[in-house]
Design a protein around this motif. Structure first.
Motif, short mmCIF file in Angstrom:
data_model
loop_
_atom_site.label_atom_id
_atom_site.label_comp_id
_atom_site.label_asym_id
_atom_site.label_seq_id
_atom_site.Cartn_x
_atom_site.Cartn_y
_atom_site.Cartn_z
N GLU A 192 0.83 -1.20 0.00
CA GLU A 192 0.00 0.00 0.00
C GLU A 192 0.86 1.26 0.00
O GLU A 192 0.49 2.27 -0.60
CB GLU A 192 -0.93 0.01 1.22
N THR B 61 -1.29 3.94 -4.42
CA THR B 61 -0.94 4.90 -3.38
C THR B 61 -0.90 6.33 -3.88
O THR B 61 -0.83 7.27 -3.09
CB THR B 61 0.44 4.55 -2.77
N TRP C 38 -5.16 -4.50 -5.63
CA TRP C 38 -6.10 -3.53 -5.06
C TRP C 38 -7.52 -3.96 -5.35
O TRP C 38 -7.84 -4.46 -6.43
CB TRP C 38 -5.86 -2.14 -5.65
N VAL D 211 -8.84 -0.43 -1.59
CA VAL D 211 -7.91 -0.81 -0.53
C VAL D 211 -6.91 -1.83 -1.07
O VAL D 211 -7.19 -2.56 -2.03
CB VAL D 211 -8.63 -1.41 0.70
N CYS D 212 -5.74 -1.86 -0.44
CA CYS D 212 -4.71 -2.84 -0.82
C CYS D 212 -5.04 -4.17 -0.16
O CYS D 212 -5.09 -4.27 1.07
CB CYS D 212 -3.34 -2.34 -0.37
#
Length: 244
Positions: A112, A184, A228, A236-237
């Motif tokens: 992330e 990110t 992801w 979200v990762c």
């Protein structure tokens, strides 16, 4: 269909993708010992892409530092990593192996925070290893090496065995940032931007309005891009989550 699972251990000795063609394998890079193209970074990465694609890749078979500039392969280049991309470093002057031959590695997944975890081999050293390179450091390898960029994998890997769509739970992060896109570089979302369900779960688990999914939050993933997942509240990762 190709298997787009991460490689988290060394290839089997009899894996033909890493055995030279003269010894009955598929690999066309230099033979190192006993018919194997390992240990050698170029032999490993060429073999890893062949393993993923199911056919010979168009990657260079020259010294590692020459790969990034070999655009005749037809693959896209980028300063940003992608899953199964080739990370490339040079050492000294290009096309001059006397001052170093550079290094290449395969990006197995992206954290992330943007750090990359690779699988690779080292000429004269380790047959196989996994290593993490820091985004903040510019993917620093070692003294004298300069990071060049990434050769992107030619297949859009949107859903491998590791991350199918479905229901997940946060299991490996005390606070998992939710972002507006799959990476990110996208904006972090605030607690007020989450769905009512997510806000309720977070408050029940930690008793405060955290700006991210906390340990134990459950959610549904509707779309996957690399590592992801798109949830109702954002991306979200999935490296920090477990399928339920």
């Amino acid at each position: 269909m190709s298997d787009y699972s991460r490689r988290n251990r060394a290839p089997e000795i009899n894996n033909k993708n890493y055995i030279h063609t003269s010894a009955g394998g598929f690999n066309r890079c230099i033979e190192i010992e006993n018919g194997s193209c390992l240990p050698n970074c170029v032999g490993y990465v060429w073999g890893r892409w062949r393993e993923l694609l199911g056919s010979d890749p168009g990657l260079s078979r020259r010294n590692a530092e020459d790969w990034y500039g070999y655009t005749e392969d037809g693959y896209k280049r980028s300063s940003l990593p992608g899953v199964f991309a080739v990370a490339c470093w040079k050492k000294g002057d290009l096309w001059n192996e006397s001052d170093g031959a550079g290094h290449v590695a395969v990006v197995e997944y992206i954290k992330e925070n943007g750090d990359i975890v690779t699988s690779e081999s080292v000429y004269g050293g380790e047959r196989w290893r996994s290593r993490t390179y820091s985004k903040k450091s510019g993917y620093y390898l070692a003294k004298g090496y300069e990071f060049q960029g990434f050769i992107l994998f030619p297949v859009a890997v949107t859903e491998g065995k590791a991350y199918p769509k479905g229901d997940y739970r946060v299991t490996d992060a005390s606070l998992l940032h939710v972002r507006s896109g799959p990476g990110t570089e996208y904006k972090k979302k605030k607690h007020s931007e989450f769905t009512r369900n997510a806000r309720a779960q977070i408050y029940e688990l930690v008793r405060y309005r955290a700006d991210g999914y906390v340990m134990g939050v459950e959610f549904t993933v509707y779309e996957v891009k690399n590592n992801w997942g798109r949830t109702p509240s954002g991306w979200v990762c999935l490296d920090y989550c477990t399928k339920i």
